[in-house]
Design a protein around this motif. Structure first.
Motif, PDB file in Angstrom:
ATOM      1  N   VAL A 136      18.493  40.138 -45.912  1.00  0.00           N
ATOM      2  CA  VAL A 136      18.128  40.699 -44.614  1.00  0.00           C
ATOM      3  C   VAL A 136      19.150  40.216 -43.600  1.00  0.00           C
ATOM      4  CG1 VAL A 136      16.410  40.754 -42.770  1.00  0.00           C
ATOM      5  CG2 VAL A 136      15.678  40.787 -45.172  1.00  0.00           C
ATOM      6  N   MET A 137      19.909  41.121 -43.043  1.00  0.00           N
ATOM      7  CA  MET A 137      20.958  40.781 -42.076  1.00  0.00           C
ATOM      8  C   MET A 137      20.341  40.723 -40.681  1.00  0.00           C
ATOM      9  SD  MET A 137      23.849  43.309 -43.725  1.00  0.00           S
ATOM     10  CE  MET A 137      25.275  42.615 -42.899  1.00  0.00           C
ATOM     11  N   THR A 138      20.439  39.574 -40.050  1.00  0.00           N
ATOM     12  CA  THR A 138      19.738  39.337 -38.787  1.00  0.00           C
ATOM     13  C   THR A 138      20.680  39.432 -37.588  1.00  0.00           C
ATOM     14  OG1 THR A 138      19.993  36.972 -39.223  1.00  0.00           O
ATOM     15  CG2 THR A 138      17.891  37.973 -39.801  1.00  0.00           C
ATOM     16  N   ASP A 139      21.540  40.437 -37.580  1.00  0.00           N
ATOM     17  CA  ASP A 139      22.443  40.702 -36.458  1.00  0.00           C
ATOM     18  C   ASP A 139      22.478  42.206 -36.201  1.00  0.00           C
ATOM     19  OD1 ASP A 139      23.366  38.010 -36.036  1.00  0.00           O
ATOM     20  OD2 ASP A 139      24.649  38.218 -37.789  1.00  0.00           O
ATOM     21  N   TYR A 140      23.043  42.570 -35.053  1.00  0.00           N
ATOM     22  CA  TYR A 140      23.256  43.981 -34.741  1.00  0.00           C
ATOM     23  C   TYR A 140      24.718  44.378 -34.897  1.00  0.00           C
ATOM     24  CZ  TYR A 140      18.514  44.814 -33.144  1.00  0.00           C
ATOM     25  OH  TYR A 140      17.148  44.989 -33.107  1.00  0.00           O
ATOM     26  N   GLY A 150      27.646  40.697 -55.189  1.00  0.00           N
ATOM     27  CA  GLY A 150      26.594  40.437 -56.167  1.00  0.00           C
ATOM     28  C   GLY A 150      25.192  40.691 -55.664  1.00  0.00           C
ATOM     29  N   VAL A 151      25.073  41.167 -54.440  1.00  0.00           N
ATOM     30  CA  VAL A 151      23.753  41.418 -53.841  1.00  0.00           C
ATOM     31  C   VAL A 151      23.235  42.786 -54.280  1.00  0.00           C
ATOM     32  CG1 VAL A 151      22.508  41.711 -51.664  1.00  0.00           C
ATOM     33  CG2 VAL A 151      24.257  39.931 -51.875  1.00  0.00           C
ATOM     34  N   ASP A 152      21.955  42.839 -54.669  1.00  0.00           N
ATOM     35  CA  ASP A 152      21.363  44.089 -55.155  1.00  0.00           C
ATOM     36  C   ASP A 152      20.868  44.989 -54.032  1.00  0.00           C
ATOM     37  OD1 ASP A 152      21.434  43.586 -58.108  1.00  0.00           O
ATOM     38  OD2 ASP A 152      20.247  41.847 -57.496  1.00  0.00           O
ATOM     39  N   ALA A 153      20.501  44.417 -52.890  1.00  0.00           N
ATOM     40  CA  ALA A 153      20.004  45.245 -51.780  1.00  0.00           C
ATOM     41  C   ALA A 153      20.262  44.529 -50.461  1.00  0.00           C
ATOM     42  CB  ALA A 153      18.513  45.532 -51.935  1.00  0.00           C
ATOM     43  N   TYR A 154      20.787  45.286 -49.516  1.00  0.00           N
ATOM     44  CA  TYR A 154      20.982  44.808 -48.146  1.00  0.00           C
ATOM     45  C   TYR A 154      20.058  45.578 -47.225  1.00  0.00           C
ATOM     46  CZ  TYR A 154      25.255  42.016 -48.834  1.00  0.00           C
ATOM     47  OH  TYR A 154      26.149  41.040 -49.185  1.00  0.00           O
ATOM     48  N   PHE A 155      19.422  44.853 -46.316  1.00  0.00           N
ATOM     49  CA  PHE A 155      18.596  45.467 -45.282  1.00  0.00           C
ATOM     50  C   PHE A 155      19.215  45.137 -43.935  1.00  0.00           C
ATOM     51  CE2 PHE A 155      15.890  44.381 -48.892  1.00  0.00           C
ATOM     52  CZ  PHE A 155      15.355  45.623 -49.193  1.00  0.00           C
ATOM     53  N   MET A 156      19.447  46.164 -43.109  1.00  0.00           N
ATOM     54  CA  MET A 156      20.230  45.957 -41.884  1.00  0.00           C
ATOM     55  C   MET A 156      19.673  46.756 -40.724  1.00  0.00           C
ATOM     56  SD  MET A 156      23.434  48.010 -43.447  1.00  0.00           S
ATOM     57  CE  MET A 156      22.962  47.271 -45.019  1.00  0.00           C
ATOM     58  N   ALA A 157      20.236  46.468 -39.543  1.00  0.00           N
ATOM     59  CA  ALA A 157      19.681  47.019 -38.318  1.00  0.00           C
ATOM     60  C   ALA A 157      20.120  48.442 -38.031  1.00  0.00           C
ATOM     61  CB  ALA A 157      20.052  46.116 -37.134  1.00  0.00           C
ATOM     62  N   LEU A 158      21.389  48.777 -38.316  1.00  0.00           N
ATOM     63  CA  LEU A 158      21.977  50.006 -37.771  1.00  0.00           C
ATOM     64  C   LEU A 158      22.716  50.820 -38.827  1.00  0.00           C
ATOM     65  CD1 LEU A 158      23.545  48.423 -34.555  1.00  0.00           C
ATOM     66  CD2 LEU A 158      21.367  49.651 -34.715  1.00  0.00           C
ATOM     67  N   PRO A 159      22.712  52.160 -38.695  1.00  0.00           N
ATOM     68  CA  PRO A 159      23.497  52.993 -39.597  1.00  0.00           C
ATOM     69  C   PRO A 159      24.989  52.660 -39.572  1.00  0.00           C
ATOM     70  CG  PRO A 159      21.922  54.325 -38.378  1.00  0.00           C
ATOM     71  CD  PRO A 159      21.881  52.958 -37.765  1.00  0.00           C
ATOM     72  N   SER A 160      25.506  52.252 -38.415  1.00  0.00           N
ATOM     73  CA  SER A 160      26.929  51.914 -38.328  1.00  0.00           C
ATOM     74  C   SER A 160      27.283  50.727 -39.218  1.00  0.00           C
ATOM     75  CB  SER A 160      27.316  51.607 -36.879  1.00  0.00           C
ATOM     76  OG  SER A 160      26.556  50.517 -36.371  1.00  0.00           O
ATOM     77  N   HIS A 168      33.744  49.029 -47.160  1.00  0.00           N
ATOM     78  CA  HIS A 168      34.129  47.831 -47.905  1.00  0.00           C
ATOM     79  C   HIS A 168      33.822  47.965 -49.395  1.00  0.00           C
ATOM     80  CE1 HIS A 168      34.327  45.881 -43.894  1.00  0.00           C
ATOM     81  NE2 HIS A 168      35.100  45.001 -44.493  1.00  0.00           N
ATOM     82  N   GLY A 169      33.360  49.124 -49.815  1.00  0.00           N
ATOM     83  CA  GLY A 169      33.128  49.359 -51.232  1.00  0.00           C
ATOM     84  C   GLY A 169      31.732  49.069 -51.733  1.00  0.00           C
ATOM     85  N   PHE A 170      30.764  48.886 -50.846  1.00  0.00           N
ATOM     86  CA  PHE A 170      29.400  48.627 -51.279  1.00  0.00           C
ATOM     87  C   PHE A 170      28.704  49.946 -51.602  1.00  0.00           C
ATOM     88  CE2 PHE A 170      30.486  44.725 -49.230  1.00  0.00           C
ATOM     89  CZ  PHE A 170      29.709  43.747 -49.850  1.00  0.00           C
ATOM     90  N   PRO A 171      28.002  50.046 -52.738  1.00  0.00           N
ATOM     91  CA  PRO A 171      27.323  51.284 -53.111  1.00  0.00           C
ATOM     92  C   PRO A 171      26.257  51.677 -52.088  1.00  0.00           C
ATOM     93  CG  PRO A 171      27.432  49.767 -54.978  1.00  0.00           C
ATOM     94  CD  PRO A 171      27.850  48.995 -53.775  1.00  0.00           C
ATOM     95  N   LYS A 172      26.234  52.938 -51.750  1.00  0.00           N
ATOM     96  CA  LYS A 172      25.310  53.427 -50.723  1.00  0.00           C
ATOM     97  C   LYS A 172      23.859  53.149 -51.085  1.00  0.00           C
ATOM     98  CE  LYS A 172      24.341  57.592 -47.993  1.00  0.00           C
ATOM     99  NZ  LYS A 172      24.728  59.015 -47.765  1.00  0.00           N
ATOM    100  N   GLU A 173      23.524  53.233 -52.386  1.00  0.00           N
ATOM    101  CA  GLU A 173      22.137  53.064 -52.791  1.00  0.00           C
ATOM    102  C   GLU A 173      21.628  51.636 -52.611  1.00  0.00           C
ATOM    103  OE1 GLU A 173      24.759  52.868 -56.511  1.00  0.00           O
ATOM    104  OE2 GLU A 173      24.608  54.076 -54.667  1.00  0.00           O
ATOM    105  N   ARG A 174      22.524  50.705 -52.360  1.00  0.00           N
ATOM    106  CA  ARG A 174      22.109  49.326 -52.123  1.00  0.00           C
ATOM    107  C   ARG A 174      21.929  49.005 -50.636  1.00  0.00           C
ATOM    108  NH1 ARG A 174      25.380  45.441 -56.423  1.00  0.00           N
ATOM    109  NH2 ARG A 174      24.945  46.684 -58.299  1.00  0.00           N
ATOM    110  N   LEU A 175      22.205  49.952 -49.785  1.00  0.00           N
ATOM    111  CA  LEU A 175      22.204  49.722 -48.344  1.00  0.00           C
ATOM    112  C   LEU A 175      20.996  50.407 -47.705  1.00  0.00           C
ATOM    113  CD1 LEU A 175      26.012  50.400 -47.748  1.00  0.00           C
ATOM    114  CD2 LEU A 175      24.896  48.250 -48.413  1.00  0.00           C
ATOM    115  N   HIS A 176      20.175  49.629 -47.014  1.00  0.00           N
ATOM    116  CA  HIS A 176      18.924  50.137 -46.434  1.00  0.00           C
ATOM    117  C   HIS A 176      18.892  49.831 -44.939  1.00  0.00           C
ATOM    118  CE1 HIS A 176      17.309  50.526 -50.569  1.00  0.00           C
ATOM    119  NE2 HIS A 176      17.989  49.401 -50.789  1.00  0.00           N
ATOM    120  N   VAL A 177      18.859  50.882 -44.131  1.00  0.00           N
ATOM    121  CA  VAL A 177      18.799  50.719 -42.674  1.00  0.00           C
ATOM    122  C   VAL A 177      17.327  50.707 -42.273  1.00  0.00           C
ATOM    123  CG1 VAL A 177      19.544  51.599 -40.442  1.00  0.00           C
ATOM    124  CG2 VAL A 177      21.017  51.901 -42.453  1.00  0.00           C
TER     125      VAL A 177
END
Length: 379
Positions: A136-140, A150-160, A168-177
């Motif tokens: 869980v990324m705690t910044d904007y 090596g992270v399976d899922a990222y949760f973040m604040a913004l589509p940007s 940076h080469g991270f698979p889209k399916e691992r990125l959750h806004v």
């Protein structure tokens, strides 16, 4: 699916990382009551003296030489030097991660700070440990220090931020806004008038909340002095956090102030105080901002920590939910302007447009769905 073991790793550097961890943990317990959930402060002295000393150095640097911290933050975000710094931190913290994994045998690890994230990613890469790793990324804003492949899922604040990670080469399916997770209870608070009645606060005078985070930072002494210049009588709610001397100074100041001042130390009523306020004067911590967005609470931001908090202030100000007080600008005129007719309602509307009150619910749902797909195998 048998009972799953979920390890949540956070860091007591400010209060935001811990608040995010608690919000997700609460929602995980609601969605999966039989899960074994353990939250650990990765920077606690009982976990590691080395980690605790690193935290103390960080806090001293912020207090005494913030410009040096700014340079280090920028160096850690550079394409050339950033990965070197990341790997160094991960290696130093690897032994503690190995001990925690062997003790708790998690099916999933969720991190709300990049330090445990790096160590968990390194342990998984070196040992092939089968746990599902989420962050869980705690910044904007996006910063290199969060980026581990090596992270399976990222949760973040913004589509940007997700777009930047794809570059940076991270698979889209691992990125959750999802937004930054806040306590779901924020949505169940009574209206402002009812909350003021519960707290014994006037309903016919402006209420301004002064917060500096759990550490009581943010120039509250100076703010109180400057607010004495205002002609309008205010109700000032001061949260001094764990800074006991600040609380004592605020109490002494209240004895001769033209305003009504009430002082709290570290309190579990922060959300109630936010709900009762017309505006909040605070540092631009991402969790405080996210909570203010959910409550529709306009922000007056000042003294950001160089780096992430500066980016947070830019985001909130750019979208009309905050006023950012730059160095040498005075607080009293800014508060006078914000309390003028027509200003706060517009800022409230913009704050609510930024709100993601169900972020914790979305994160917990995704985590549990991923564990279900993994099957019932245990470490």
């Amino acid at each position: 699916m048998s009972s799953k073991r979920i390890l949540i790793l956070t860091a007591s550097i400010g209060s935001g990382h811990i608040k995010a961890a608690d919000a997700v943990a609460d929602e995980l317990r609601r969605q999966m009551p039989d899960a074994k959930i353990k939250t650990i402060d990765f920077m606690d002295r009982r976990i590691s003296i080395i980690h605790w000393l690193m935290k103390q150095i960080y806090l001293i640097m912020l207090a005494l030489i913030p410009n040096i911290y700014d340079l280090l933050y920028k160096a850690a975000g550079a394409a050339s030097s950033g990965p070197v710094a990341q790997n160094a931190f991960a290696v130093v913290m690897y032994p503690v991660m190995r001990r925690l994994v062997k003790k708790h045998r998690p099916d999933a690890i969720l991190c709300t700070h990049p330090f445990p994230e790096g160590a968990a990613a390194l342990y998984k890469r070196w040992t092939g440990a089968p746990y599902w790793l989420a962050v869980v990324m705690t910044d904007y804003s996006l910063h290199q220090i969060w980026l581990y492949h090596g992270v399976d899922a990222y949760f973040m604040a913004l589509p940007s931020m997700a777009a930047g990670m794809e570059q940076h080469g991270f698979p889209k399916e691992r990125l959750h806004v999802t937004g930054i997770p806040v306590a779901m209870s924020l949505m169940n608070l009574p209206d402002k008038a009812s909350m003021r009645e519960q707290l014994g606060l006037p309903v016919d005078r402006p209420v301004v909340l002064l917060m500096g985070g759990g550490l009581g930072l943010g120039g509250i002494d100076t703010t109180l002095k400057e607010l004495e210049q205002l002609e309008t009588s205010l109700v000032l709610l001061v949260v001094a956090g764990r800074n006991e001397r600040l609380g004592e100074r605020a109490q002494a100041f209240a004895a001769h102030s033209r305003h009504e001042i009430r002082v709290w130390g570290y309190t579990e009523q922060a959300h109630e105080l936010m709900r009762a306020a017309d505006l909040i004067i605070t540092k631009p911590g991402a969790l405080t901002m996210s909570e203010a967005f959910v409550l529709g609470l306009p922000l007056l931001l000042h003294d950001p920590i160089p780096g992430p908090e500066t980016d947070n202030a830019i985001y909130a100000t750019r979208h009309g939910a905050a006023v950012w007080l730059h160095p040498h600008e005075k607080i009293a005129p800014a508060v006078r302007h914000m309390l003028a007719d027509g200003v706060l309602p517009g800022m409230t509307e913009q704050a609510r447009h930024r709100a993601r009150p169900r972020a914790a619910e979305e994160i917990a749902h995704t985590l549990l769905a991923s564990l279900s797909e993994m099957g019932d195998g245990q470490l």
